[in-house]
Design a protein around this motif. Structure first.
Motif, PDB file in Angstrom:
ATOM      1  N   ALA A  17      41.067  42.212  33.848  1.00 20.14           N
ATOM      2  CA  ALA A  17      40.384  42.703  35.047  1.00 20.14           C
ATOM      3  C   ALA A  17      40.291  41.610  36.106  1.00 20.14           C
ATOM      4  N   LEU A  18      39.976  40.389  35.686  1.00 16.81           N
ATOM      5  CA  LEU A  18      39.907  39.266  36.626  1.00 16.81           C
ATOM      6  C   LEU A  18      41.268  38.989  37.245  1.00 16.81           C
ATOM      7  N   ALA A  19      42.306  39.015  36.430  1.00 19.46           N
ATOM      8  CA  ALA A  19      43.660  38.768  36.932  1.00 19.46           C
ATOM      9  C   ALA A  19      44.080  39.845  37.928  1.00 19.46           C
ATOM     10  N   TRP A  20      43.792  41.094  37.585  1.00 16.20           N
ATOM     11  CA  TRP A  20      44.143  42.198  38.481  1.00 16.20           C
ATOM     12  C   TRP A  20      43.435  42.057  39.819  1.00 16.20           C
ATOM     13  N   SER A  21      42.140  41.782  39.763  1.00  9.69           N
ATOM     14  CA  SER A  21      41.337  41.654  40.974  1.00  9.69           C
ATOM     15  C   SER A  21      41.823  40.495  41.842  1.00  9.69           C
ATOM     16  N   ALA A  22      42.068  39.357  41.224  1.00 11.03           N
ATOM     17  CA  ALA A  22      42.533  38.185  41.975  1.00 11.03           C
ATOM     18  C   ALA A  22      43.907  38.449  42.582  1.00 11.03           C
ATOM     19  N   ALA A  23      44.793  39.108  41.843  1.00  7.30           N
ATOM     20  CA  ALA A  23      46.126  39.413  42.355  1.00  7.30           C
ATOM     21  C   ALA A  23      46.063  40.350  43.558  1.00  7.30           C
ATOM     22  N   ALA A  24      45.016  41.172  43.597  1.00  9.28           N
ATOM     23  CA  ALA A  24      44.826  42.095  44.717  1.00  9.28           C
ATOM     24  C   ALA A  24      44.125  41.430  45.894  1.00  9.28           C
ATOM     25  N   GLY A  25      43.798  40.140  45.746  1.00  8.47           N
ATOM     26  CA  GLY A  25      43.130  39.418  46.824  1.00  8.47           C
ATOM     27  C   GLY A  25      41.638  39.695  46.915  1.00  8.47           C
ATOM     28  N   LEU A  26      41.060  40.190  45.826  1.00  9.00           N
ATOM     29  CA  LEU A  26      39.634  40.501  45.799  1.00  9.00           C
ATOM     30  C   LEU A  26      38.856  39.358  45.169  1.00  9.00           C
ATOM     31  N   THR A  27      37.543  39.417  45.255  1.00  5.34           N
ATOM     32  CA  THR A  27      36.668  38.404  44.663  1.00  5.34           C
ATOM     33  C   THR A  27      35.862  39.053  43.545  1.00  5.34           C
ATOM     34  N   PRO A  28      36.319  38.901  42.306  1.00  6.68           N
ATOM     35  CA  PRO A  28      35.633  39.546  41.182  1.00  6.68           C
ATOM     36  C   PRO A  28      34.392  38.775  40.733  1.00  6.68           C
ATOM     37  N   ASP A  29      33.502  39.476  40.067  1.00  8.66           N
ATOM     38  CA  ASP A  29      32.302  38.897  39.468  1.00  8.66           C
ATOM     39  C   ASP A  29      32.482  38.977  37.951  1.00  8.66           C
ATOM     40  N   GLN A  30      32.841  37.848  37.347  1.00 11.72           N
ATOM     41  CA  GLN A  30      33.189  37.833  35.927  1.00 11.72           C
ATOM     42  C   GLN A  30      32.070  38.358  35.042  1.00 11.72           C
ATOM     43  N   GLU A  31      30.862  37.922  35.258  1.00 15.36           N
ATOM     44  CA  GLU A  31      29.760  38.357  34.403  1.00 15.36           C
ATOM     45  C   GLU A  31      29.476  39.845  34.573  1.00 15.36           C
TER      46      GLU A  31
END
Length: 61
Positions: A17-31
């Motif tokens: 999920a983190l990889a997908w979000s980062a690849a999309a240029g988004l800022t994910p919240d890991q926790e």
């Protein structure tokens, strides 16, 4: 949820999920992603908007 399933969700699911979000240029919240993937709710829809927001999608909630 079995221990193996929890491990997969926490490890592979969160990392993916983190990889997908980062690849999309988004800022994910890991926790928040981890809590959503390991959380429970009566209906899946209750967690889906929370997951989308945790992935960094604007206006998800």
């Amino acid at each position: 949820m079995s221990q193996r399933t929890r491990w997969l969700v926490r490890g592979v699911g969160v990392v993916g999920a983190l990889a997908w979000s980062a690849a999309a240029g988004l800022t994910p919240d890991q926790e928040a992603i981890r809590q959503t993937l390991t959380g429970s709710a009566r209906f899946a829809e209750e967690l889906s908007s929370t997951l989308l927001a945790a992935l960094g999608l604007p206006g998800a909630i």
